[in-house]
Each structure stands twice: as C-alpha cells, then as structure tokens.
Design an enzyme around this catalytic site. Structure first.
Site, mmCIF file in Angstrom:
data_model
loop_
_atom_site.group_PDB
_atom_site.id
_atom_site.type_symbol
_atom_site.label_atom_id
_atom_site.label_comp_id
_atom_site.label_asym_id
_atom_site.label_seq_id
_atom_site.Cartn_x
_atom_site.Cartn_y
_atom_site.Cartn_z
ATOM 1 N N HIS A 135 0.804 -1.229 0.000
ATOM 2 C CA HIS A 135 0.000 0.000 0.000
ATOM 3 C C HIS A 135 0.829 1.268 0.000
ATOM 4 C CE1 HIS A 135 0.945 -0.146 4.273
ATOM 5 N NE2 HIS A 135 0.565 1.115 4.352
HETATM 6 C C1 UD1 Z 1 -2.208 5.653 5.815
HETATM 7 C C2 UD1 Z 1 -0.915 6.062 6.490
HETATM 8 C C3 UD1 Z 1 0.112 4.948 6.367
HETATM 9 C C4 UD1 Z 1 -0.443 3.640 6.864
HETATM 10 C C5 UD1 Z 1 -1.733 3.337 6.103
HETATM 11 C C6 UD1 Z 1 -2.360 2.039 6.574
HETATM 12 C C7 UD1 Z 1 -0.390 8.481 6.431
HETATM 13 C C8 UD1 Z 1 0.469 9.501 5.808
HETATM 14 N N1 UD1 Z 1 -0.341 7.260 5.860
HETATM 15 O O1 UD1 Z 1 -1.945 5.514 4.409
HETATM 16 O O2 UD1 Z 1 1.254 5.281 7.149
HETATM 17 O O3 UD1 Z 1 0.508 2.612 6.657
HETATM 18 O O4 UD1 Z 1 -2.655 4.418 6.353
HETATM 19 O O5 UD1 Z 1 -3.496 1.725 5.819
HETATM 20 O O6 UD1 Z 1 -1.046 8.754 7.403
HETATM 21 N N2 UD1 Z 1 -9.343 5.164 1.647
HETATM 22 C C9 UD1 Z 1 -10.523 4.473 1.587
HETATM 23 N N3 UD1 Z 1 -11.147 4.161 2.771
HETATM 24 C C10 UD1 Z 1 -10.647 4.505 3.981
HETATM 25 C C11 UD1 Z 1 -9.439 5.216 4.015
HETATM 26 C C12 UD1 Z 1 -8.793 5.548 2.849
HETATM 27 O O7 UD1 Z 1 -11.014 4.148 0.511
HETATM 28 O O8 UD1 Z 1 -11.267 4.174 5.019
HETATM 29 C C13 UD1 Z 1 -8.663 5.500 0.368
HETATM 30 C C14 UD1 Z 1 -8.938 6.925 -0.081
HETATM 31 O O9 UD1 Z 1 -8.999 6.933 -1.456
HETATM 32 C C15 UD1 Z 1 -7.695 7.666 0.363
HETATM 33 C C16 UD1 Z 1 -6.625 6.597 0.196
HETATM 34 O O10 UD1 Z 1 -7.263 5.372 0.549
HETATM 35 O O11 UD1 Z 1 -7.453 8.809 -0.384
HETATM 36 C C17 UD1 Z 1 -5.437 6.819 1.068
HETATM 37 O O12 UD1 Z 1 -5.820 6.962 2.442
HETATM 38 P P1 UD1 Z 1 -4.862 7.770 3.467
HETATM 39 O O13 UD1 Z 1 -5.358 7.647 4.872
HETATM 40 O O14 UD1 Z 1 -4.659 9.148 2.956
HETATM 41 O O15 UD1 Z 1 -3.483 7.041 3.316
HETATM 42 P P2 UD1 Z 1 -3.129 5.497 3.359
HETATM 43 O O16 UD1 Z 1 -2.513 5.140 2.051
HETATM 44 O O17 UD1 Z 1 -4.269 4.665 3.854
#
Ligand code: UD1
Length: 357
Positions: free
Chosen positions: A203
């Site tokens: 991821h």
């Molecule tokens: C975040 C953390 C990362 C951690 C990861 C675990 C930061 C900078 N990154 O990354 O350190 O390893 O979580 O999963 O804080 N999304 C969904 N549903 C959700 C949440 C997110 O669909 O419930 C999608 C959205 O499109 C979002 C993307 O995932 O834009 C990324 O989510 P985000 O929390 O920004 O970063 P992660 O890649 O999950």
C-alpha cells in the site's frame, strides 16, 4: 485521576491503542482516558471492524475528517482536535505510530502546552520521501515521553539529543495485541485457501503510485505464484492502482478486499512466506517467525532484520523472486523475538505515565 487523551485515526493505530485501553480498564482507577477517532480511515473494513474485534469502546469524539491531500487532512484534523483538547484538559495526549493523525494531534497538543506521549517513538527510515518519516521526525521533536519498541529507537533519539530520562524502551503494544488475539480461537474465513500459500500486502505510495514500479512488483509476484499460490488482500489505494495499470492477474494470485485483523491473522500466520511493504507486518511476522520479504529499500524497524525473519528486497524483480525461492526451499536463518516483545508493553507505558503524574 490521571487523564489520558488518546488518539487513533488510521488502520495501524487501532491495534496499538487497544492494549493501552485494556490496561487502563484493568487497573480500575489510577488513570482515566478519553478516546478520539480522527476519521482518517472510515470504511467498515479499514476502521469499524477493528473496534468490534478488539472491543474498543465507541470513541468519545469522532472528528470525521476523511481523506484528502496531506495538507488538507492534517489541517482538518488539527482544527477539529484543538477544541477537544481545550474542553477535556487532559494530563497527557497520547499518540501512536506515524500517520497523519499522529502528527496533527501532536502539534495541537504541544501548542496548547499539554504533555505529549508518543508510542512507537524513535523509529527512523532515513527516507524523507516517506510521509511517515516526516510525521515521525516532527512528532518526536515535540514529544515529552518517548515509548520505544526496539533498541534502534533509543539510539536514534539519543543521537538527536533527547534527554535519556524521557526515553522508555517498553516493547511493543502491537505485539501485546497480537498475543491477545492469538489467545482466541482462529477466525473463520470464507475464502478457500490452498494447503500451501504466500501472503502479499502492498500500500505504500512509493510502490503503488508509480506504474512502472508497480508493474515490476506484480511481475515478480506472478513469477512467485508459479511456485506457490498467493493471497493478496488489497488496500483501497492498491486496488485502484491495479485497475489503473490494467494487468490481468493469473488465477494463482487471489485478490481480496481488505480483511479484518482476526481473519488476516489466521491467514498470514500459516503462510509459507509473506511479501509486504507494511511496517506492522514486518514486526508481527518477526514475532511469530514467519519468513517475510519487505518490498522497500529501507526499514525504520531494523530489529526485524537483525533478530527477526525479515529481509529487505526493494523493488528489484530478480531479487524479490530469488529471495522468495530461497525461503520456499527452506534456506532461512535463525530468528529470535526482539527484547521486551512479551505482551506487557502497555503495562510498562502506564507505569511510566502514572509515575510521572
Ligand atoms: C495511511 C498512512 C500509512 C499507513 C496506512 C495504513 C499516512 C500519511 N499514511 O496511508 O502510514 O501505513 O494508512 O493503511 O497517514 N481510503 C478508503 N477508505 C478509507 C481510508 C482511505 O477508501 O477508510 C482511500 C482513499 O482513497 C484515500 C486513500 O485510501 O485517499 C489513502 O488513504 P490515506 O489515509 O490518505 O493514506 P493510506 O494510504 O491509507
């Protein structure tokens, strides 16, 4: 009573706060807590399922910030978290890990002159292109109580000039949680698994946001899946990235939705090999001695390599494939469990915090 304001926001936070909450509740007095969920992760499979599985109480505050760019998400968390701190007047704000929620709430707490505790402090990858590395450095630059999981964390904080009396090598709350969950029977899974299999998780933006890098990794996975079938629960970001590069995966790679903790644990702990870019899974595989290849150029968790079952293989297709073959042929080295990964880190954290109050 000593009041801790605890923050959780994203998937890897929930398994770290659960043991701390259990420890506070077991003590029946001595400390009280208020739980804040920032809403950085919000899907059932990325958040709610963990609250149910770990029996984490409904948060006292849900900030509902959702997704966004780093600046947008961090700023929104800060704006929503500030009034909570002002209203609750805690003795200490406790943040865990290295996600945007960790950074945002740490800054708010310190600007309000509150005591700040960071659980999983001191880890350093040295890779400033990782958003988590920025979060770790900024959070630790303003932390009052450092709770550290492995010796490298202590060394890093000392070399950055932190006062040794504020650094506490306590072990790892995520491993407390792992042992707690292992004491329950295996979870059922609706997925039919082959007798022998490997597990993949990916991821990191550095792996999945660049088409060429992702194609190389997938090509290595396809070659490995000729030798052993692979089970691949995919983060929403990864699922979208795989659709974007439009590669048809062979039937030997089973793509799944994100799994709950217990179902995933039941699956990965019996795997012959784990291939991942997750920080937590490098450590959990080390705790149980499951061979792990980390698809990154660096790790902020070096004890998983010096003591554990982890090996860094970067994004090099040949190295990933050849390292996987070595594991499948049984050529693995001896592993040992890192010091203090014994299921009692939360007890040590509470002892320190209450002693300081
Ligand atoms: C975040 C953390 C990362 C951690 C990861 C675990 C930061 C900078 N990154 O990354 O350190 O390893 O979580 O999963 O804080 N999304 C969904 N549903 C959700 C949440 C997110 O669909 O419930 C999608 C959205 O499109 C979002 C993307 O995932 O834009 C990324 O989510 P985000 O929390 O920004 O970063 P992660 O890649 O999950």
């Amino acid at each position: 009573m000593y009041k801790v304001l605890m923050v959780a926001g994203a998937r890897p936070n929930f398994m770290k706060i659960a043991p701390i909450i259990r420890e506070i509740e077991m003590r029946e007095g001595g400390a009280d807590y208020v739980l804040v969920h920032t809403g950085q992760h919000y899907d059932e499979a990325m958040s709610d399922v963990f609250f149910r599985e770990f029996d984490i109480p409904t948060p006292n505050y849900h900030l509902n910030v959702g997704s966004g760019s780093h600046a947008h998400q961090t700023a929104k968390i800060m704006m929503e978290f500030e009034p909570v701190c002002i209203h609750e007047k805690p003795d200490c704000v406790l943040v865990v890990g290295d996600v945007n929620s960790t950074l945002a709430c740490a800054i708010v707490a310190k600007k309000l002159n509150l005591q700040l505790a960071h659980v999983e402090a001191g880890l350093r990858s040295g890779d400033m292109s990782m958003p988590e590395e920025v979060n770790r450095l900024v959070t630790d630059s303003i932390t009052d109580h450092f709770f550290v999981t492995e010796p490298s964390g202590v060394e890093n904080l000392i070399s950055e000039g932190k006062d040794p009396s504020t650094i506490h090598h306590v072990g790892h709350v995520m491993i407390d949680n792992l042992f707690h969950e292992l004491s329950k029977p295996d979870a059922s899974t609706e997925h039919s698994l082959p007798q022998d299999y490997g597990v993949v998780t990916l991821h990191r933006p550095s792996n999945v946001d660049h088409d060429d890098v992702l194609r190389d990794i997938v090509s290595a996975l396809v070659s490995i899946s000729d030798k052993i079938p692979l089970v691949f629960p995919a983060h929403p970001r990864t699922k979208a990235a795989l659709q974007r590069i439009n590669i048809e995966l062979p039937s030997t790679i089973t793509l799944l939705e994100p799994l709950g903790y217990r179902e995933f644990l039941t699956i990965w702990r019996k795997a012959r090999i784990v291939l991942t870019d997750s920080g937590g899974l490098q450590e959990e595989t080390t705790a149980l001695g499951v061979p792990c290849l980390t698809l990154r150029e660096n790790t902020e968790r070096p004890v998983t390599i010096s003591n554990g079952s982890n090996k860094l293989v970067g994004r090099n297709t040949k190295l990933i494939y050849e390292s996987a073959l070595e594991i499948l042929e049984g050529k693995t080295t001896k592993y040992s469990t890192p010091e203090l990964w014994d299921g009692h880190a939360a007890t040590r954290i509470l002892d320190v915090l209450i002693d300081k109050s």
